[in-house]
Design a protein around this motif. Sequence first.
Motif, PDB file in Angstrom:
ATOM      1  N   ARG A   1       0.867  -1.177   0.000  1.00 20.30           N
ATOM      2  CA  ARG A   1       0.000   0.000   0.000  1.00 20.30           C
ATOM      3  C   ARG A   1       0.905   1.227   0.000  1.00 20.30           C
ATOM      4  NH1 ARG A   1      -5.310   0.249   2.230  1.00 20.30           N
ATOM      5  NH2 ARG A   1      -5.562  -1.686   1.129  1.00 20.30           N
TER       6      ARG A   1
ATOM      7  N   LYS B   1      -5.563   6.963  -6.531  1.00 22.67           N
ATOM      8  CA  LYS B   1      -6.559   7.121  -7.588  1.00 22.67           C
ATOM      9  C   LYS B   1      -5.907   7.820  -8.766  1.00 22.67           C
ATOM     10  CE  LYS B   1     -10.751   7.109  -4.951  1.00 22.67           C
ATOM     11  NZ  LYS B   1     -12.132   7.529  -5.036  1.00 22.67           N
TER      12      LYS B   1
ATOM     13  N   LYS C   1       0.514   7.937   6.204  1.00 21.36           N
ATOM     14  CA  LYS C   1      -0.290   6.748   6.454  1.00 21.36           C
ATOM     15  C   LYS C   1      -0.489   5.985   5.150  1.00 21.36           C
ATOM     16  CE  LYS C   1      -2.929   8.707  10.281  1.00 21.36           C
ATOM     17  NZ  LYS C   1      -4.276   9.085  10.735  1.00 21.36           N
TER      18      LYS C   1
ATOM     19  N   CYS D   1      -3.678  10.753  -3.781  1.00 18.75           N
ATOM     20  CA  CYS D   1      -4.005  10.030  -2.564  1.00 18.75           C
ATOM     21  C   CYS D   1      -5.539   9.983  -2.461  1.00 18.75           C
ATOM     22  CB  CYS D   1      -3.409  10.751  -1.361  1.00 18.75           C
ATOM     23  SG  CYS D   1      -3.880  10.056   0.217  1.00 18.75           S
ATOM     24  N   ALA D   2      -6.084   8.792  -2.214  1.00 18.89           N
ATOM     25  CA  ALA D   2      -7.550   8.637  -2.163  1.00 18.89           C
ATOM     26  C   ALA D   2      -8.142   9.363  -0.971  1.00 18.89           C
ATOM     27  CB  ALA D   2      -7.906   7.153  -2.111  1.00 18.89           C
ATOM     28  N   ARG D   3      -7.397   9.479   0.122  1.00 17.49           N
ATOM     29  CA  ARG D   3      -7.936  10.057   1.341  1.00 17.49           C
ATOM     30  C   ARG D   3      -7.769  11.577   1.395  1.00 17.49           C
ATOM     31  NH1 ARG D   3      -4.755   9.516   5.363  1.00 17.49           N
ATOM     32  NH2 ARG D   3      -4.059   7.498   4.676  1.00 17.49           N
ATOM     33  N   THR D   4      -6.561  12.068   1.081  1.00 17.74           N
ATOM     34  CA  THR D   4      -6.285  13.495   1.245  1.00 17.74           C
ATOM     35  C   THR D   4      -6.307  14.279  -0.067  1.00 17.74           C
ATOM     36  OG1 THR D   4      -3.896  13.164   1.024  1.00 17.74           O
ATOM     37  CG2 THR D   4      -4.830  13.041   3.247  1.00 17.74           C
TER      38      THR D   4
ATOM     39  N   THR E   1      -2.317   4.383   2.063  1.00 19.59           N
ATOM     40  CA  THR E   1      -3.500   4.848   1.353  1.00 19.59           C
ATOM     41  C   THR E   1      -3.600   4.177  -0.014  1.00 19.59           C
ATOM     42  OG1 THR E   1      -4.698   6.789   0.593  1.00 19.59           O
ATOM     43  CG2 THR E   1      -2.334   6.810   0.297  1.00 19.59           C
ATOM     44  N   ARG E   2      -4.751   4.313  -0.641  1.00 17.56           N
ATOM     45  CA  ARG E   2      -4.934   3.882  -2.017  1.00 17.56           C
ATOM     46  C   ARG E   2      -4.580   5.033  -2.939  1.00 17.56           C
ATOM     47  NH1 ARG E   2     -10.120   3.621  -2.936  1.00 17.56           N
ATOM     48  NH2 ARG E   2     -10.635   4.576  -0.969  1.00 17.56           N
TER      49      ARG E   2
ATOM     50  N   SER F   1       1.050   7.856   2.013  1.00 22.69           N
ATOM     51  CA  SER F   1       0.608   9.200   1.649  1.00 22.69           C
ATOM     52  C   SER F   1       1.695  10.228   1.961  1.00 22.69           C
ATOM     53  CB  SER F   1      -0.662   9.548   2.421  1.00 22.69           C
ATOM     54  OG  SER F   1      -0.996  10.899   2.236  1.00 22.69           O
TER      55      SER F   1
END
Length: 107
Positions: A73, A86, A81, A99-102, A83-84, A76
Amino acid sequence: MKKSLHVKKGDTVEIIAGSDKGQRGKVLYTVAKKNKVVVERLNMVKRHQKPNQKYPTGGIIEKEAPMDVSNVRLISPADGKPTRAKRHVLDNGKVMRRCARTGEVFE
């Protein structure tokens, strides 16, 4: 069509499965045709090596073995952390990873 992975050479990744679970390392190279990735100093295996120019005495050496890309994985850049990633297509057609989250851009 050229196959692409969610990780590239030089990315920092965390192992999410296997005996090295939870450890982080840098991607040395990827093998897109086989969905494999080699991470620095992780997934070490022992190999019997005949003497050659690189290993004049031969013997048993330790080296990194390829692992499936689904077992890593991306880390980020914003918060460190796992992350996935995209894919985001720009107006000029260039594809970038986010980053999928941020929403932070990798690279």
